[in-house]
Structure formats: structure tokens, C-alpha cells
Design a protein around this motif. Structure first.
Motif, PDB file in Angstrom:
ATOM      1  N   GLU B 287       0.831  -1.201   0.000  1.00  0.00           N
ATOM      2  CA  GLU B 287       0.000   0.000   0.000  1.00  0.00           C
ATOM      3  C   GLU B 287       0.869   1.256   0.000  1.00  0.00           C
ATOM      4  N   VAL B 288       0.405   2.282  -0.723  1.00  0.00           N
ATOM      5  CA  VAL B 288       1.053   3.586  -0.645  1.00  0.00           C
ATOM      6  C   VAL B 288       0.107   4.515   0.103  1.00  0.00           C
ATOM      7  N   LEU B 289       0.517   4.898   1.321  1.00  0.00           N
ATOM      8  CA  LEU B 289      -0.308   5.786   2.129  1.00  0.00           C
ATOM      9  C   LEU B 289       0.241   7.203   2.002  1.00  0.00           C
ATOM     10  N   GLY B 290      -0.525   8.078   1.392  1.00  0.00           N
ATOM     11  CA  GLY B 290      -0.107   9.470   1.248  1.00  0.00           C
ATOM     12  C   GLY B 290      -0.406  10.233   2.524  1.00  0.00           C
ATOM     13  N   VAL B 291       0.456  11.177   2.864  1.00  0.00           N
ATOM     14  CA  VAL B 291       0.200  12.013   4.039  1.00  0.00           C
ATOM     15  C   VAL B 291       0.251  13.457   3.589  1.00  0.00           C
ATOM     16  N   PHE B 292      -0.860  14.185   3.813  1.00  0.00           N
ATOM     17  CA  PHE B 292      -0.901  15.586   3.417  1.00  0.00           C
ATOM     18  C   PHE B 292      -1.123  16.459   4.637  1.00  0.00           C
ATOM     19  N   GLY B 293      -0.619  17.664   4.569  1.00  0.00           N
ATOM     20  CA  GLY B 293      -0.842  18.630   5.635  1.00  0.00           C
ATOM     21  C   GLY B 293      -0.102  19.896   5.292  1.00  0.00           C
ATOM     22  N   ALA B 480      -2.766  16.490  14.471  1.00  0.00           N
ATOM     23  CA  ALA B 480      -3.776  15.436  14.567  1.00  0.00           C
ATOM     24  C   ALA B 480      -4.214  14.990  13.176  1.00  0.00           C
ATOM     25  N   VAL B 481      -4.687  13.736  13.106  1.00  0.00           N
ATOM     26  CA  VAL B 481      -5.225  13.247  11.831  1.00  0.00           C
ATOM     27  C   VAL B 481      -6.652  13.770  11.708  1.00  0.00           C
ATOM     28  N   THR B 482      -6.943  14.512  10.636  1.00  0.00           N
ATOM     29  CA  THR B 482      -8.277  15.088  10.496  1.00  0.00           C
ATOM     30  C   THR B 482      -9.135  14.336   9.485  1.00  0.00           C
ATOM     31  N   ALA B 483      -8.511  13.547   8.623  1.00  0.00           N
ATOM     32  CA  ALA B 483      -9.313  12.812   7.648  1.00  0.00           C
ATOM     33  C   ALA B 483      -8.479  11.723   7.011  1.00  0.00           C
ATOM     34  N   MET B 484      -9.145  10.719   6.499  1.00  0.00           N
ATOM     35  CA  MET B 484      -8.486   9.647   5.754  1.00  0.00           C
ATOM     36  C   MET B 484      -9.351   9.356   4.540  1.00  0.00           C
ATOM     37  N   PHE B 485      -8.795   9.540   3.356  1.00  0.00           N
ATOM     38  CA  PHE B 485      -9.593   9.362   2.145  1.00  0.00           C
ATOM     39  C   PHE B 485      -9.062   8.202   1.316  1.00  0.00           C
ATOM     40  N   ALA B 490     -11.118  10.931  -3.018  1.00  0.00           N
ATOM     41  CA  ALA B 490     -10.320  12.115  -2.721  1.00  0.00           C
ATOM     42  C   ALA B 490     -10.329  13.118  -3.869  1.00  0.00           C
ATOM     43  N   THR B 491     -10.523  14.382  -3.525  1.00  0.00           N
ATOM     44  CA  THR B 491     -10.322  15.466  -4.486  1.00  0.00           C
ATOM     45  C   THR B 491      -9.463  16.520  -3.811  1.00  0.00           C
ATOM     46  N   GLU B 492      -8.848  17.369  -4.617  1.00  0.00           N
ATOM     47  CA  GLU B 492      -7.992  18.408  -4.030  1.00  0.00           C
ATOM     48  C   GLU B 492      -8.777  19.237  -3.032  1.00  0.00           C
ATOM     49  N   GLU B 493     -10.022  19.503  -3.391  1.00  0.00           N
ATOM     50  CA  GLU B 493     -10.820  20.402  -2.568  1.00  0.00           C
ATOM     51  C   GLU B 493     -11.080  19.845  -1.165  1.00  0.00           C
ATOM     52  N   ILE B 494     -11.539  18.593  -1.098  1.00  0.00           N
ATOM     53  CA  ILE B 494     -11.876  18.077   0.234  1.00  0.00           C
ATOM     54  C   ILE B 494     -10.613  17.830   1.064  1.00  0.00           C
ATOM     55  N   ASN B 497      -9.534  21.190   2.425  1.00  0.00           N
ATOM     56  CA  ASN B 497     -10.496  21.547   3.453  1.00  0.00           C
ATOM     57  C   ASN B 497     -10.171  20.869   4.780  1.00  0.00           C
ATOM     58  N   ALA B 498      -9.792  19.590   4.687  1.00  0.00           N
ATOM     59  CA  ALA B 498      -9.480  18.843   5.907  1.00  0.00           C
ATOM     60  C   ALA B 498      -8.160  19.296   6.516  1.00  0.00           C
ATOM     61  N   ALA B 499      -7.295  19.889   5.686  1.00  0.00           N
ATOM     62  CA  ALA B 499      -5.970  20.276   6.181  1.00  0.00           C
ATOM     63  C   ALA B 499      -5.968  21.655   6.838  1.00  0.00           C
ATOM     64  N   LEU B 500      -7.031  22.430   6.590  1.00  0.00           N
ATOM     65  CA  LEU B 500      -7.068  23.796   7.137  1.00  0.00           C
ATOM     66  C   LEU B 500      -7.470  23.764   8.610  1.00  0.00           C
ATOM     67  N   PRO B 501      -6.803  24.578   9.418  1.00  0.00           N
ATOM     68  CA  PRO B 501      -7.161  24.622  10.841  1.00  0.00           C
ATOM     69  C   PRO B 501      -8.594  25.123  11.018  1.00  0.00           C
ATOM     70  N   LYS B 502      -9.324  24.478  11.915  1.00  0.00           N
ATOM     71  CA  LYS B 502     -10.696  24.923  12.205  1.00  0.00           C
ATOM     72  C   LYS B 502     -10.625  25.859  13.391  1.00  0.00           C
TER      73      LYS B 502
END
Lengths: 325, 503
Positions: B287-293, B480-485, B490-494, B497-502
């Protein structure tokens, strides 16, 4: 192009060329230089500096520095002399331990080992900059020497012990034998072994080396410990040759050692250099010292000349590396 | 419009190899000229000629109708040509004003530095480009993006006609990027010409007025940006068509290779703030698990913690191959079967002065030696094997790593980990700063490794890259992990959105 290549190749052998020039000049200017006696004399004098310089090379290859080698030399020499002459009296247990020459030598090596290891511990565990840690050890070890000797030379150490510094074996002086063995071992260590590779790696890029699973602290403790042990060897040789441990032995020896390393082309920023380069550097300094004495140059001028030679060596080295880029 | 800078028939060689070959172009005031080309295409050589670093070359550079004859970068700067390097050249211990006026400080009548006047002047320049920070602040206390603005202010203080920016966004977050683009727009309106070097398509679309392509030291074209398609730009860079994005099919196996539970690490000295907070996830073989933030989300910190770097106060558990792994040092992580390709290959990945072979073998010297002595033959043949396997372009295994291109250097870093045959490979920005062609080779390699059953974690700031390479994408924000797609959803937009601080 061809001219550049020639220059580049000349650059590689710059210390050798300097050596050759010095030998030719000194041979023509004085008839005492190229004699068997003088040659052995030069080599014997170089041997102590070279012992220390080998340890210094290892430390500098890791991008460190060891300013304490001169003091460790004095302390180890004093330990050897003291153990041999006076032994150790344990008053509480009412016992006296006497030492043979061999026992005294082991004691001196252990002293160098311990102080060198302590340097390494300060640099790694407590992250004291090498310059500061070994500067502190420079005065600590000198202080130990004074405490141990009471500030007076320890003399009259016996023939067995004197053999190490003054004896001959197969027509070659003992100090020269010992130094040859050390140089050979260090050359093998740096070029053929895993720890040698790690020494270069730490000096080249400590972070990348750490991230490759190398125990960087262990490598550093290793080089400072070896530097301490080799300083002790220098101490034993000096004490043995003079048949006396002088509390002021080894003063400013660290500077000659650093000079030999630098003239030999080892980079002070670590990762680049070689033991064989240091051998050439030590030869340059040794022959220079000898030559200046033979030419009756005043000791004051000798110091000036030595400093200028160090500068010249580094400038030439810089010019060379710029050319290769 | 009249060009502010005319470059005519510039050629420059190093050791008989042509870095630039008969290059001519025009740069206009008030425009952004984007310079594209792979690494080694000659972009930086050209910029160094314009900015006075290289003074020996054939051809002419005409700036404001005069042939330039700069003898140093300082000379160029004083004549209004400033360059802002990828690695910033600010001095952290000095204040903003001291940085801006370094070397030409205002003096009072006693010949001391006239701080009041200098700070006032600096404040003027800063306000022109919208940075609201006191000029007496130390540059080291600023964010990277703000330090960059200080460099721009410095350029302005020289009354710059041309500002060269070399990949200025490489360490900026999204909003910082927008701020930079605003500044660029403002500079344009003041008639400053911007030469902008980048690899990033979205930036080109966003800010370019014209696009200039270089390839192997030769001009490929100088075209107005309007109407230029992405494919056309890529063709200018690499000289061949690339299908849009890299495609790979999933090869995830059923067995889990690593699972991580509740990884938490507080920021030293602060109890309530965390580098990482309760991070849990699992990774399967193949598996290739991408990590974005965004920057500061804790991605690099997570990889480092897994790999045994900075493990003080680390809580949580890591299982590798079904067994709990106690990881305190890098060696523990390696023994558990992990490898890490770090974020900065020059500072963390390689010993640049060492040979390619020596860099490759450093992780596996134990297997290449007996009683502490290295088997040089084994070492060499292993290096040769991986040079071949990863098609690393190097004259020999003994070549100095420093002289390789970025992509080939990165392959050397990969090789040293592949040699120990890890079950889990951690990749931190594996394609940063390498050209398009080499990027695709790295993607291909990741795909191959996954097919062989390796579990791969890949941190990247480039979303298109993650979307095409990763099977799943884990998004982090403030530790923290905010989402797993899954790839499909997955789209760039969502993701963004998950990477932005709330707040």
C-alpha cells in the motif's frame, strides 16, 4: 587544459614537493643536514608529534578538535614515571603496589584513555563544543600533572623504561618503530574499516549519518578516546627519552599537531583528509624545525617561519580546491 | 513595449561542457517572465550571469539600453538587479532593518549606525509590500515567508528594475503563497520586471505573462502565457509529452505491515500543545499511504518519530509485522524493517562529499564487512547493482555525490534504504526540487516497490502527486489526523479543506 591538469596534480603532492624542496635546500646549505645521525634525530623528534597528530587527524575528520593532547601527554608521562618510581601506597589497606616498566606503561595508557573518553563524553552526552570541552581538559589534565608530581620532575626511571625512548631495534630507533606501527594501524583503520568510514561520514554530514542508523556518539567517543591514548603514547616516549617526567612536558604540542594535520590537507570542517597527509605534514614541520636549528636561525624567528608555513599550506590548499571545482 | 533586459546569444561552458548555448530572450518591465526547464537546463547559470555571479561568458546582456558589465552580485544589485534565492540569504541574528541595509547602513555624524533613520526607511519599504512588522525585529523570529518579504524589501531599497525569484514558493503555505502573488502583482504595477523560476504548473497559470523554456542549455521558446496549455508548457520543459499525471493501479495485499496507535508528543516545555496528538493508522503490504498537511501539521515529525528520531516524551505504540516495535533510536527502526528518505536530501539524506558507493553502503556496512573490515569488492558490486536497478546517471560508483543532479541524488538516498530491504519505507517529500522527468521515475519506482509488497508512507505537499500515487491519503492538521480518504473519493478540494485549521 594540460597546464591545468599539471597544476592540479602538482597540488595533490604539495606537501611532498615542499618536503623535497626543503631537503634539497638544506642539503646544499648545510653539510650537517643529510647525515645518518641527523636523519634519525629528525625522525625521533617527529615521532612524538606524529603520534599525537594521528589522534588529532581522527578527531578533526569528525569535524572536532582536541586541544588537550599536550596536557594529557604530560599527565600520562607523569603517571608512568610516578608508578615506576614510587608505586602506589594504599595507606588504609596498609599495602604498597610496585610497578614494572610494563605495568607503568599500561597505567599511563589507561590515564590517557580515561581523559580522552571523558572528552568524548562531554562532547556527546553533554553537547559541550569540542573546542570548549578539550580546552577545559587542557587545564584539568595540566592541573592533575602538577598535583601528581608536586610540580617537580620525576627522574631516574631505569634502563628498561629508557629503552622505549632511546633504544634501537633492527637499526631503527624504538620511537620510530612505535610511530610507524601507529601510523600503519591508523591508515588501515581510516581506509579499510567500518569505524573508519563512520569517522569520515560523521565529519561529512552528521545528521545524514545519524539518520542512516550510525551511532554518531559512539564514533565521537571513539576518536577522542584514541586521541587520549595516543597522547599517552607520546607521553611515554617523551618521559622515557628524557628519563624524566617534566610537569611542563607537552606545552603547546596540540598546536604542532593541528599544524601537521592542516598542512597534511585535512579539512578542519571534517570529512576530508588522510593519515598519510598528516605524516607528510609532520615531516614538513619536523624538517623545518631541524633545518632552522641547523641554519642557526634564532628560536624567535623559527616560530614566525613555522606560522607562515602553516598559512602558506592552507592557502595553497584552498587555491587547489577552487581549481578543481 | 520596450524590453528592460535583452539577452543576446549568451553561451557559457564549464570544463568544455556547454551549460548555455546561444540563448537570447527579452524581459519586459511590469511583467512576470516565468523561466521553465528541468534541473540542469541552464536556468540558474543564466540567472547567475544576469545577477553578476559569473562574469565570463560569450554574448551580451543589455539592461536599460546598456551592455552590462557587472563584476559581482553586489554590483548587479546596486544597478537594480536583485535575486531572491530558494535558500534565503537573510542573517537571522540581525534585525530586519540591519538586513535590508547590510553593508550600506545609514550613519550619524559620529559615524555610528543611525538606527532611527534606517528603521524608518525600512518601514516604508515594508509597508509598500504589506508586511506589518517592526523593522527592529530580529529576522530569525520571522516566518520563512516573512523573511522572503524582507528580501523583497531589500531589493526594493535598491530601486530594483528586475527581481529574480528562484522557486520562491517551495517553503510557503497556501495563504503565504497568495500573499506573495499579491506582492508580485503590486511590483508589476510599479513597473518591476520579475523573472520567476518554477516547476509548478498552477503557479505558471496564475502569474505568468510570458513563459520562456530552456532545455539542455538551449532556448526552446518564448511565448505569451495567454492561451498556453499545460501540455505545451510541459513540452517546453521536458521536450516530450507527458500524459496528465501518473497512473498506477492498486496492489494492496491483505496483510498489515505496520499499525500505529495513539502517537502523541507534546512540544518540549509546553504541556497543552502537541507536535502530534493521538495519531493512529495502519498500513498494509503493497500500500502507498499518502500524508498531506500544511507546513507545521506534524507530518515530518510523525515520520521522524516512527523512525526513532526525537523520541523524547513520545507516547503511543507502533507494531511492525505484527510485533510491537520499541523504537528509541534510528537503529531500532531499521531493525524493525523501516527506512526513511528524509525531507532535505542535502542536509539529511546524503554525505555530499562522499562517493555514490559510500553513500549507498552506509546503511549496510555490517553486512558488507567482517570483523570490522569492509569488503570493498562486495561494496562496489552492491553499488553497481543499484546504480543499474534505479538507472542512476553517474560516471561511476566512485563519483562524488555532490556532482549528481537532484533526481539522481534522491535515487542514491533511495538505494541506501532499498539495500536493507525494508518492509516499510517512509518517504518525506521524495520529489521536492527534482525535475519532471526524474519525478516520474521516482513514481514508477514507488509503484514497483509497492508491487513487491513494501508498505510505503509518502509525505508530500503536492496534491496532484499524492492523488496519482497514493492508495489512501491521510490528512493532518496541527498534529492530529483530520481525515483519511480512499483514492476514489479524494479530491484536491476536500483534502485541503481537511488540512485547514478549524478556528
Amino acid at each position: 587544459m594540460e597546464k591545468n591538469d599539471l597544476l592540479k596534480n602538482l597540488g595533490k603532492f604539495q606537501s611532498l614537493i615542499a618536503l623535497a624542496l626543503m631537503v634539497i635546500l638544506l642539503t646544499s646549505m648545510t653539510d650537517r643536514f643529510l647525515t645518518t645521525d641527523n636523519m634519525w634525530n629528525v625522525l625521533r623528534q617527529i615521532s612524538v608529534n606524529l603520534c599525537i597528530s594521528v589522534g588529532m587527524t581522527l578527531v578533526i575528520l569528525t569535524a572536532g578538535i582536541d586541544l588537550s593532547v599536550g596536557s594529557i601527554l604530560a599527565f600520562s608521562g607523569a603517571v608512568a614515571a610516578g608508578l615506576l618510581k614510587n608505586g602506589v601506597a594504599l595507606q588504609n589497606a596498609n599495602t604498597f603496589i610496585g610497578f614494572t616498566a610494563f605495568g607503568a606503561i599500561v597505567g599511563a595508557l589507561l590515564a590517557g584513555y580515561t581523559l580522552g573518553w571523558f572528552n568524548g563524553l562531554m562532547v556527546t552526552r553533554f553537547k559541550v563544543p569540542a573546542f570548549v570541552a578539550t580546552l577545559a581538559m587542557l587545564t584539568i589534565a595540566r592541573g592533575f600533572t602538577m598535583l601528581w608530581t608536586g610540580g617537580f620532575p620525576i627522574t631516574g626511571l631505569g634502563e628498561t623504561f629508557a629503552f622505549i625512548g632511546t633504544g634501537w631495534f633492527l637499526g631503527v630507533p624504538m620511537p620510530v618503530w612505535i610511530t610507524i606501527i601507529i601510523v600503519f594501524a591508523a591508515h588501515i583503520l581510516t581506509t579499510k574499516t567500518v569505524i573508519g568510514r563512520h569517522i569520515y561520514a560523521v565529519g561529512g554530514n552528521e545528521t545524514a549519518t545519524m539518520l542512516s542508523g550510525v551511532n554518531v556518539k559512539r564514533v565521537k567517543i571513539f576518536v577522542y578516546t584514541i586521541a587520549g591514548v595516543l597522547a599517552a603514547v607520546g607521553g611515554i616516549l617523551t618521559t622515557s627519552r628524557l628519563d624524566s617526567a617534566q610537569p611542563n612536558a607537552g606545552l603547546t604540542f596540540e598546536l604542532d599537531a593541528i599544524a601537521a594535520v592542516v598542512i597534511g590537507g585535512t579539512s578542519l570542517s571534517g570529512g576530508k583528509g588522510s593519515i598519510m597527509g598528516t605524516v607528510q605534514g609532520a615531516l614538513v614541520i619536523g624538517i623545518l624545525n631541524n633545518g632552522l636549528v641547523l641554519l642557526n636561525v634564532s628560536p624567535f624567528w623559527q616560530q614566525v617561519v613555522k606560522g607562515l608555513v602553516i598559512l602558506l599550506a592552507v592557502i595553497l590548499d584552498k587555491l587547489n580546491t577552487q581549481k578543481t571545482d | 513595449m520596450k524590453p528592460i533586459l535583452k539577452i543576446r546569444n549568451i553561451s557559457k561552458s564549464f570544463h568544455g561542457i556547454k551549460a548555455l548555448d546561444d540563448v537570447s530572450m527579452d524581459i519586459y518591465p511590469g511583467q512576470v517572465s516565468v523561466l521553465v526547464g528541468e534541473n540542469g537546463a541552464g536556468k540558474s547559470t543564466l540567472m547567475k550571469i544576469i545577477s553578476g555571479v559569473y562574469t565570463q561568458y560569450q554574448g551580451h546582456v543589455i539592461y536599460k539600453d546598456k551592455a552590462i558589465d557587472f563584476n559581482s552580485p553586489k554590483d548587479a544589485q546596486e544597478n537594480g538587479i536583485s535575486i531572491i534565492h530558494q535558500e534565503l540569504n537573510t542573517i537571522e541574528g540581525l534585525t530586519i532593518a540591519e538586513n535590508v541595509f547590510l553593508g550600506r547602513e545609514f550613519r550619524n555624524k559620529f559615524n555610528f549606525i543611525h538606527y532611527r533613520k534606517m528603521n524608518q526607511a525600512t518601514r516604508n519599504y515594508l509597508s509598500k509590500i504589506g508586511l506589518d512588522v517592526a523593522p527592529a525585529n530580529k529576522v530569525g523570529d520571522l516566518k520563512v515567508s516573512e523573511q522572503q518579504v524582507v528580501e523583497i524589501a531589500k531589493a526594493l531599497s535598491f530601486d530594483a528594475g528586475i527581481i529574480i525569484m528562484d522557486e520562491p514558493t517551495s517553503s510557503l503555505t497556501g495563504s503565504e503563497k497568495d500573499a506573495l502573488f499579491k506582492i508580485i502583482a503590486d511590483l508589476k504595477s510599479r513597473g518591476v520586471a520579475i523573472i520567476y523560476i518554477t516547476h509548478k504548473m498552477d503557479e505558471i497559470k496564475h502569474i505568468a505573462d510570458q513563459v520562456i523554456g530552456l532545455r539542455d542549455g538551449k532556448m526552446v521558446g518564448q511565448l505569451p502565457a495567454k492561451g498556453l496549455t499545460k501540455d505545451q508548457i510541459i513540452r517546453m520543459m521536458v521536450g516530450r509529452d507527458l500524459t496528465d499525471g501518473f497512473k498506477r493501479s492498486s496492489c494492496i495485499q491483505d496483510t498489515e505491515i505496520m499499525s500505529v496507535h495513539g502517537i502523541t508528543q507534546s512540544i518540549p516545555g509546553e504541556k497543552q500543545r502537541y507536535k502530534m496528538q493521538d495519531v493512529s493508522f495502519s498500513l498494509n503490504k503493497g500500500e502507498v499511504l499518502g500524508v498531506f498537511g500544511l507546513i507545521g501539521a506534524g507530518r515530518t515529525e510523525l515520520l521522524e518519530a516512527l523512525f526513532g528520531v526525537n523520541t523524547a516524551d513520545l507516547k503511543g505504540s507502533i507494531n511492525v509485522n505484527g510485533k510491537p516495535a520499541k523504537i528509541k533510536h534510528v537503529k531500532d527502526a531499521m531493525n524493525a524493517g523501516m527506512g526513511l528518505v528524509p525531507e532535505d536530501r542535502k542536509l539529511q539524506g546524503l554525505i555530499l562529499e562522499m562517493q555514490v558507493m559510500e553513500n549507498m553502503s552506509i546503511t549496510s556496512l555490517k553486512n558488507l564487512s567482517s570483523v570490522g573490515f569492509i569488503h570493498k569488492k562486495k561494496e562496489k558490486s552492491l553499488a553497481a547493482e543499484y546504480i543499474h536497478k534505479l538507472s542512476i546517471k553517474t560516471p561511476s560508483a566512485f563519483f562524488t555525490t555532490q556532482k549528481l543532479s537532484g533526481g539522481n541524488q534522491q535515487k542514491v538516498v533511495l538505494a541506501k534504504w532499498l539495500e536493507i530491504n525494508p518492509g516499510v519505507l517512509l518517504l518525506d517529500e521524495p520529489t521536492r526540487g527534482i525535475d519532471v522527468g526524474a519525478k516520474f521515475e521516482i513514481y514508477k519506482l514507488i509503484d514497483d516497490l509497492a508491487k513487491q509488497g513494501m508498505g510505503i508512507m509518502m509525505v508530500s505537499s503536492e496534491l496532484p502527486e499524492l492523488l496519482s500515487v497514493a492508495d489512501r491519503i491521510m490528512v493532518m492538521c496541527e498534529g492530529a489526523v483530520t481525515a483519511m480518504f480512499n483514492k476514489q473519493e479524494a479530491t484536491e478540494e476536500i483534502i485541503i479543506n481537511a488540512a485547514l485549521p478549524k478556528k
